[in-house]
Write a protein that holds these residues in place. Structure first.
Motif, PDB file in Angstrom:
ATOM      1  N   LEU A   1      79.591 106.442  58.734  1.00  0.00           N
ATOM      2  CA  LEU A   1      80.110 106.312  57.378  1.00  0.00           C
ATOM      3  C   LEU A   1      81.587 106.705  57.327  1.00  0.00           C
ATOM      4  CD1 LEU A   1      79.468 105.855  54.316  1.00  0.00           C
ATOM      5  CD2 LEU A   1      78.998 108.311  54.191  1.00  0.00           C
ATOM      6  N   GLU A   2      81.929 107.827  57.949  1.00  0.00           N
ATOM      7  CA  GLU A   2      83.326 108.276  57.975  1.00  0.00           C
ATOM      8  C   GLU A   2      84.205 107.281  58.717  1.00  0.00           C
ATOM      9  OE1 GLU A   2      82.593 113.130  57.915  1.00  0.00           O
ATOM     10  OE2 GLU A   2      82.745 112.064  59.833  1.00  0.00           O
ATOM     11  N   TYR A   3      83.703 106.764  59.837  1.00  0.00           N
ATOM     12  CA  TYR A   3      84.466 105.839  60.657  1.00  0.00           C
ATOM     13  C   TYR A   3      84.807 104.559  59.896  1.00  0.00           C
ATOM     14  CZ  TYR A   3      85.558 102.650  64.511  1.00  0.00           C
ATOM     15  OH  TYR A   3      86.161 101.723  65.336  1.00  0.00           O
ATOM     16  N   ARG A   4      83.884 104.092  59.069  1.00  0.00           N
ATOM     17  CA  ARG A   4      84.061 102.815  58.384  1.00  0.00           C
ATOM     18  C   ARG A   4      84.622 102.961  56.970  1.00  0.00           C
ATOM     19  NH1 ARG A   4      81.922  98.995  61.562  1.00  0.00           N
ATOM     20  NH2 ARG A   4      80.235  99.528  62.995  1.00  0.00           N
ATOM     21  N   ALA A   5      84.808 104.181  56.500  1.00  0.00           N
ATOM     22  CA  ALA A   5      85.311 104.395  55.150  1.00  0.00           C
ATOM     23  C   ALA A   5      86.752 103.916  55.013  1.00  0.00           C
ATOM     24  CB  ALA A   5      85.217 105.870  54.783  1.00  0.00           C
ATOM     25  N   VAL A   6      87.125 103.545  53.807  1.00  0.00           N
ATOM     26  CA  VAL A   6      88.500 103.184  53.494  1.00  0.00           C
ATOM     27  C   VAL A   6      89.312 104.439  53.193  1.00  0.00           C
ATOM     28  CG1 VAL A   6      89.949 101.952  51.815  1.00  0.00           C
ATOM     29  CG2 VAL A   6      87.831 100.907  52.649  1.00  0.00           C
TER      30      VAL A   6
ATOM     31  N   ARG B   1      84.213 113.669  65.407  1.00  0.00           N
ATOM     32  CA  ARG B   1      84.336 113.092  64.066  1.00  0.00           C
ATOM     33  C   ARG B   1      85.780 113.134  63.575  1.00  0.00           C
ATOM     34  NH1 ARG B   1      80.589 116.558  60.511  1.00  0.00           N
ATOM     35  NH2 ARG B   1      81.720 115.482  58.846  1.00  0.00           N
ATOM     36  N   GLN B   2      86.530 114.118  64.028  1.00  0.00           N
ATOM     37  CA  GLN B   2      87.904 114.283  63.569  1.00  0.00           C
ATOM     38  C   GLN B   2      88.820 113.164  64.032  1.00  0.00           C
ATOM     39  OE1 GLN B   2      89.030 118.227  64.843  1.00  0.00           O
ATOM     40  NE2 GLN B   2      87.461 119.235  63.609  1.00  0.00           N
ATOM     41  N   GLY B   3      88.359 112.372  64.981  1.00  0.00           N
ATOM     42  CA  GLY B   3      89.155 111.250  65.455  1.00  0.00           C
ATOM     43  C   GLY B   3      89.484 110.248  64.365  1.00  0.00           C
ATOM     44  N   ALA B   4      88.671 110.201  63.296  1.00  0.00           N
ATOM     45  CA  ALA B   4      88.934 109.284  62.181  1.00  0.00           C
ATOM     46  C   ALA B   4      90.288 109.545  61.538  1.00  0.00           C
ATOM     47  CB  ALA B   4      87.821 109.402  61.141  1.00  0.00           C
ATOM     48  N   LEU B   5      90.764 110.793  61.631  1.00  0.00           N
ATOM     49  CA  LEU B   5      92.030 111.162  60.995  1.00  0.00           C
ATOM     50  C   LEU B   5      93.235 110.867  61.878  1.00  0.00           C
ATOM     51  CD1 LEU B   5      91.076 114.628  59.457  1.00  0.00           C
ATOM     52  CD2 LEU B   5      90.953 112.360  58.407  1.00  0.00           C
ATOM     53  N   HIS B   6      92.991 110.505  63.121  1.00  0.00           N
ATOM     54  CA  HIS B   6      94.104 110.385  64.072  1.00  0.00           C
ATOM     55  C   HIS B   6      94.127 109.043  64.797  1.00  0.00           C
ATOM     56  CE1 HIS B   6      94.472 114.667  63.327  1.00  0.00           C
ATOM     57  NE2 HIS B   6      93.223 114.831  63.703  1.00  0.00           N
ATOM     58  N   ARG B   7      93.397 108.044  64.292  1.00  0.00           N
ATOM     59  CA  ARG B   7      93.390 106.750  64.947  1.00  0.00           C
ATOM     60  C   ARG B   7      94.667 105.970  64.607  1.00  0.00           C
ATOM     61  NH1 ARG B   7      88.127 105.330  61.302  1.00  0.00           N
ATOM     62  NH2 ARG B   7      89.187 104.737  59.377  1.00  0.00           N
ATOM     63  N   SER B   8      94.808 104.781  65.166  1.00  0.00           N
ATOM     64  CA  SER B   8      96.039 104.008  64.990  1.00  0.00           C
ATOM     65  C   SER B   8      96.319 103.699  63.521  1.00  0.00           C
ATOM     66  CB  SER B   8      95.957 102.713  65.797  1.00  0.00           C
ATOM     67  OG  SER B   8      94.817 101.960  65.418  1.00  0.00           O
TER      68      SER B   8
END
Length: 290
Positions: A111-116, A162-169
């Motif tokens: 859910l976090e990964y796919r959130a806007v 999970r924190q990777g969602a904040l630091h992706r491209s």
């Protein structure tokens, strides 16, 4: 099936697949069609419609568009957002944890990964996506009953990934409302707490991360202090609220009335929170006092 490959079984539907099915069911019900009538209209069996709506069958994007047309859906943005949710289960990093963690935690990571966008409200804890590993480990050690050593390590590595969602491209926009009480908790002792506050300060300087503090001096505290995550979807109807449960799992809410309630709570909480710059100054003062 009318077209080979347009519908295929899901052994264990994910939250995302279940949500797609439930949204298609809502569209059908709003059109006034029964599942039997919809099946006859589309040349399917009633059991197939039920399977799609329960998430037990993965459907193609074309199939979703066909269903939406049959249900007289006049919201093209919603239809395309639903079409983008189709297909079988796509593997993500969270899949390696399916053997070790409750299914709700796996669904939360996706859910976090796919959130806007993510909006979170915390009363007694630093948000998981903003925690240091030392802080997270200290919190996880407080579990009742306690985790076995290998369980703790699985939980810790899962939380950090999970924190990777904040630091992706394309970084995920993240807005956190944190009560002052959470900032004053000293999980792991003063050194760990000081490092955690320093980490929070550093992250709050990122363009995609906004941290606002609700101080003890606030004259009101909407939502009775309940902590929750609000995952913004590609369209408002696909937003999701996540609540923690007392037994360590996750509860997901997506009814329109529930979403409207939590959006209002967030707006009211923001009205009594310090602005980001003032919030950073408070965090700095608390860090210096340790």
């Amino acid at each position: 099936m009318t077209r080979e490959g347009s519908v295929r079984p899901n052994a264990a539907p994910t939250l995302r697949q279940q949500r797609l099915g439930s949204e298609l069911r809502k569209l059908r019900e709003q059109s006034g069609l029964t599942s039997t009538a919809a099946a006859e209209l589309l040349g399917l069996k009633q059991a197939q419609i039920s399977g799609i709506e329960s998430g037990r069958y993965a459907v193609s994007a074309d199939r979703v568009r066909t269903l939406a047309r049959a249900y007289s859906c006049d919201d093209p943005a919603l239809v395309e957002a639903l079409a983008a949710m189709t297909g079988g289960r796509s593997r993500g990093w969270w899949d390696e944890y399916r053997e070790y963690l409750p299914v709700g935690l796996i669904d939360l990571a996706e859910l976090e990964y796919r959130a806007v966008e993510l909006r979170v409200s915390l009363s007694l804890h630093i948000p998981a996506l903003l925690q240091t590993s030392d802080h997270a480990r200290a919190m996880l050690r407080e579990a009742v009953p306690p985790f076995r050593p290998y369980e703790l390590e699985h939980r810790l590595s899962y939380r950090i990934k999970r924190q990777g969602a904040l630091h992706r491209s394309t970084p995920l926009p993240y807005r956190a409302l944190i009560h002052e009480a959470a900032l004053r908790m000293r999980y792991g002792g003063p050194d760990v707490a000081r490092s955690q506050l320093a980490h929070l300060l550093e992250l709050s300087e990122q363009d995609n991360i906004t941290v606002r503090v609700i101080p003890f001096t606030s004259t009101h505290f909407p939502g009775n202090g309940q902590s929750f995550d609000y995952a913004v979807g590609p369209v408002p109807k696909l937003d999701t609220v996540q609540l923690d449960t007392h037994h360590g799992g996750c509860e997901f809410l997506d009814a329109e009335a529930q979403l409207a309630k939590y959006r209002t709570v967030l707006e009211q909480m923001e009205s009594c929170a310090l602005e980001p710059a003032e919030s950073r100054r408070m965090i700095e003062r608390l860090m210096q006092s340790l």
